[in-house]
Design an enzyme around this catalytic site. Structure first.
Site, short mmCIF file in Angstrom:
data_model
loop_
_atom_site.label_atom_id
_atom_site.label_comp_id
_atom_site.label_asym_id
_atom_site.label_seq_id
_atom_site.Cartn_x
_atom_site.Cartn_y
_atom_site.Cartn_z
N GLU A 197 2.18 -6.42 7.14
CA GLU A 197 1.17 -5.58 7.79
C GLU A 197 1.42 -5.35 9.28
O GLU A 197 1.20 -4.25 9.77
CB GLU A 197 -0.23 -6.18 7.57
CG GLU A 197 -0.82 -5.87 6.19
CD GLU A 197 -0.34 -6.78 5.07
OE1 GLU A 197 0.64 -7.54 5.26
OE2 GLU A 197 -0.95 -6.74 3.99
N ASP B 16 -1.13 -10.07 -0.79
CA ASP B 16 -2.59 -10.20 -0.93
C ASP B 16 -2.96 -10.35 -2.41
O ASP B 16 -3.79 -11.19 -2.77
CB ASP B 16 -3.30 -8.94 -0.41
CG ASP B 16 -3.11 -8.68 1.07
OD1 ASP B 16 -3.87 -9.23 1.86
OD2 ASP B 16 -2.19 -7.92 1.44
N GLY C 194 0.51 -5.62 0.57
CA GLY C 194 -0.58 -5.77 -0.40
C GLY C 194 -0.19 -6.60 -1.61
O GLY C 194 -1.07 -7.17 -2.27
N ILE D 198 0.85 -1.20 0.00
CA ILE D 198 0.00 0.00 0.00
C ILE D 198 0.88 1.24 0.00
O ILE D 198 1.97 1.24 0.61
CB ILE D 198 -0.97 -0.01 1.21
CG1 ILE D 198 -2.10 1.01 0.97
CG2 ILE D 198 -0.25 0.26 2.52
CD1 ILE D 198 -3.28 0.82 1.92
N ASP E 35 -5.52 -7.40 5.70
CA ASP E 35 -6.98 -7.40 5.63
C ASP E 35 -7.56 -7.52 4.23
O ASP E 35 -8.78 -7.42 4.05
CB ASP E 35 -7.54 -6.12 6.30
CG ASP E 35 -6.96 -4.84 5.70
OD1 ASP E 35 -6.08 -4.95 4.84
OD2 ASP E 35 -7.39 -3.75 6.10
C1 LIG Z 1 -7.19 -1.15 3.85
C2 LIG Z 1 -5.77 -1.53 3.79
C3 LIG Z 1 -5.47 -2.29 2.59
C4 LIG Z 1 -4.28 -2.81 2.29
C5 LIG Z 1 -3.15 -2.80 3.18
C6 LIG Z 1 -1.94 -3.23 2.79
C7 LIG Z 1 -0.86 -3.22 3.78
C8 LIG Z 1 0.53 -3.21 3.22
O1 LIG Z 1 0.77 -3.16 2.05
S1 LIG Z 1 1.72 -3.31 4.43
C9 LIG Z 1 3.17 -2.98 3.57
C10 LIG Z 1 3.45 -1.51 3.40
N1 LIG Z 1 4.71 -1.37 2.72
C11 LIG Z 1 5.86 -1.33 3.37
O2 LIG Z 1 5.94 -1.33 4.56
C12 LIG Z 1 7.06 -1.29 2.44
C13 LIG Z 1 8.16 -0.47 3.03
N2 LIG Z 1 9.23 -0.38 2.08
C14 LIG Z 1 10.23 -1.28 2.02
O3 LIG Z 1 10.29 -2.25 2.72
C15 LIG Z 1 11.30 -0.98 1.01
O4 LIG Z 1 11.16 0.35 0.58
C16 LIG Z 1 11.25 -1.92 -0.21
C17 LIG Z 1 9.87 -2.01 -0.84
C18 LIG Z 1 11.72 -3.31 0.18
C19 LIG Z 1 12.23 -1.37 -1.29
O5 LIG Z 1 13.52 -1.18 -0.73
P1 LIG Z 1 14.60 -0.33 -1.57
O6 LIG Z 1 14.68 -0.81 -2.95
O7 LIG Z 1 15.84 -0.35 -0.76
O8 LIG Z 1 14.00 1.14 -1.65
P2 LIG Z 1 13.92 2.22 -0.48
O9 LIG Z 1 15.14 3.07 -0.53
O10 LIG Z 1 13.59 1.57 0.81
O11 LIG Z 1 12.64 3.09 -0.93
C20 LIG Z 1 12.72 3.99 -2.03
C21 LIG Z 1 11.65 5.04 -1.86
O12 LIG Z 1 10.36 4.43 -1.92
C22 LIG Z 1 9.59 4.81 -0.78
N3 LIG Z 1 8.66 3.72 -0.42
C23 LIG Z 1 8.97 2.46 -0.15
N4 LIG Z 1 7.87 1.78 0.12
C24 LIG Z 1 6.84 2.65 0.02
C25 LIG Z 1 5.43 2.52 0.20
N5 LIG Z 1 4.86 1.36 0.53
N6 LIG Z 1 4.67 3.59 0.02
C26 LIG Z 1 5.22 4.77 -0.33
N7 LIG Z 1 6.54 4.95 -0.53
C27 LIG Z 1 7.34 3.89 -0.34
C28 LIG Z 1 10.67 5.00 0.29
O13 LIG Z 1 10.15 5.75 1.35
C29 LIG Z 1 11.71 5.72 -0.51
O14 LIG Z 1 11.31 7.06 -0.68
P3 LIG Z 1 12.37 8.26 -0.72
O15 LIG Z 1 11.53 9.48 -0.91
O16 LIG Z 1 13.26 7.96 -1.87
O17 LIG Z 1 13.10 8.21 0.58
#
Ligand SMILES: CC/C=C\C=C\CC(=O)SCCNC(=O)CCNC(=O)[C@H](O)C(C)(C)COP(=O)(O)OP(=O)(O)OC[C@H]1O[C@@H](n2cnc3c(N)ncnc32)[C@H](O)[C@@H]1OP(=O)(O)O
Length: 330
Positions: free
Chosen positions: A199, A179, A176, A119, A207
C-alpha cells in the site's frame, strides 16, 4: 410486555415487494408505562431452505467433497486484481456460506498466474469521480469512509464466517491479498509464492485488515513495521519462517490436494466443536484471558449439551476404532 400501542402496531402486516420472508421488528421507547416512540422495520431474512446456487462473476465455486466448498478468485486475465464486483461478491459469498449447513470448511484459492495483484488499479473510477466532484470536504470524506468500511467488511466476512477458511496461495499475493489472507484461518502457499504489503507504494496506509490482523499472526512487531513501511516483497520461505503460512508446497496442485485433505479431515469433525473453536480463537485473540474464559463458560452452558459429545465419546470408547461418528449439519 409491549404496550397496547405497540401491540396494535405489531398487527400491521404487509407485503413488501421482493421480500419473500420477513420479520417484524419493533423498537419501543418507554417512559413509565407510556410508549413515547414506536417504529416498525421489516427485515428481510434469507430463506434457510433456499437452494444455494453460488453464481458469481469474479468467483468460481465448487463443492469438491462432502462438507467442503472451494472458492477461487476468477479474474485470471487481470491477475485476480480486486475490482468493485470482487469486493461485493467476496462478502456475499462468505455471508451466504456462513448460513449454509452443508458447508463445513472453505478453501480459498485462485486461478491463473497469481493469487491476486491486490486492488484493481484500473477500477478506481469511483475515487477519481468523487475527488473531482463539487462535493464539499465533509461529504467527500463521508463517502470515502463508507467505501473503506464496505471493503473492510468484505474481508471481515471471512473472519466472521464460522466455518474454517483455508487460503491456498500461489504466485503473487499483493496488497489487498495480504489483507484478505490475514482474515483466513489457515494459510498454505507454494514455494514460488511472494507477498507484499504494497500500500505505501500507492501512497496509502493499508486499510482493510493487514495492519490489524497480520501483526497478531506473525507476532514480530519490528518485522511487521519493516514490511509495511518498505512494501518489499517477502517470499514463501520467509512467510513460513515468520508464521504467516504454515506449510509450503512445490506446486499449486500438491498444495490444493493437501488443502483438500485437511478440509475433509475438518469436515468430518463435529461442526459444533469446530465452529465453536473458531469463534473462541477469534474472540480470545481480541480479549483478555479472563474475558475469553467467561465467554467460553457461557457458550458451553449450551454446547456441552450437544449430541455430538455423546457421539464422539462413543466413538473414542470403541478401541477397535470401527465406530465413525456422523455429525449432523448445523
Ligand atoms: C479502500 C482501499 C481498499 C483496498 C486497498 C488495497 C491496496 C492494494 O491492494 S495495494 C496493491 C496494489 N497492487 C499493486 O501495486 C500490484 C502491482 N503489480 C505488480 O506488482 C505486478 O503486476 C505483479 C502483481 C507482481 C505481477 O507481475 P507480472 O506477473 O510480472 O505481471 P505484470 O507484467 O507486471 O502485469 C501484467 C498486467 O497486469 C496489470 N496489473 C498488475 N497489477 C494490477 C492491478 N493491481 N490492477 C490492475 N492491473 C494490474 C499490469 O499493469 C499489466 O497490464 P498490461 O496491460 O499487460 O500492461
Amino acid at each position: 410486555m409491549a404496550s397496547r400501542a405497540a401491540r396494535c402496531l405489531l398487527r400491521v402486516t404487509g407485503r413488501a415487494s421482493g421480500v419473500t420472508s420477513g420479520q417484524l421488528d419493533y423498537s419501543l421507547g418507554q417512559h413509565g408505562d407510556r410508549a413515547f416512540s414506536t417504529s416498525i422495520r421489516l427485515r428481510s431474512r434469507k430463506d434457510p431452505d433456499a437452494k444455494k446456487t453460488y453464481s458469481f462473476s469474479t468467483l468460481k465455486v465448487d463443492k469438491p467433497a462432502k462438507g467442503v466448498i472451494q472458492v477461487e478468485l476468477n479474474r485470471p486475465d487481470r491477475l485476480n486484481a480486486l475490482n468493485n464486483d470482487s469486493w461485493c461478491e467476496i462478502r456475499e459469498f462468505f455471508d451466504t456460506i456462513s448460513a449454509d449447513p452443508e458447508c463445513r470448511v472453505v478453501i480459498l484459492s485462485a486461478l491463473g498466474k497469481h493469487f491476486t495483484a491486490g486492488i484493481d488499479l484500473q477500477d478506481m473510477g469511483f475515487m477519481m469521480d468523487l475527488l473531482g466532484s463539487d462535493l464539499d470536504t465533509s461529504r467527500k470524506g463521508l463517502k470515502l469512509e463508507q467505501k473503506v468500511r464496505d471493503y473492510q467488511d468484505s474481508f471481515t466476512a471471512i473472519e466472521k464466517c464460522p466455518k474454517p477458511v483455508i487460503a491456498a496461495i500461489h504466485g503473487g499475493c499483493i496488497g489487498g491479498g495480504v489483507d484478505m489472507t490475514s482474515a483466513c484461518d489457515i494459510r498454505y502457499c507454494t514455494e514460488d509464492a511472494f507477498f507484499a504489503i504494497k500500500e505505501v507504494d500507492i501512497g496509502m496506509a493499508a486499510d482493510v485488515g493487514t495492519l490489524q490482523r497480520f501483526p497478531k499472526i506473525v507476532g514480530n512487531d519490528s518485522l511487521v513495521r519493516e514490511l509495511a513501511f518498505t512494501a518489499r516483497k517477502f517470499y514463501a520461505a520467509e512467510a513460513k519462517s515468520i508464521g504467516f503460512v504454515s506449510r509450503l508446497f512445490d506446486s499449486r496442485e500438491t498444495m490444493l490436494k493437501a488443502a483438500m485433505d485437511v478440509a475433509s479431515l475438518i469436515a468430518a469433525k463435529s461442526p459444533v466443536a469446530v465452529q465453536g473453536t473458531k469463534v473462541h480463537l477469534n474472540y480470545s485473540r481480541d480479549h483478555t484471558v479472563q474475558e475469553g474464559l467467561e465467554h467460553m463458560a457461557i457458550w458451553q452452558m449450551t454446547m456441552l449439551q450437544s449430541d455430538d459429545i455423546m457421539k464422539a465419546a462413543m466413538a473414542s470408547a470403541d478401541r477397535r476404532g470401527k465406530t465413525v461418528p456422523e455429525f449432523a449439519d448445523v
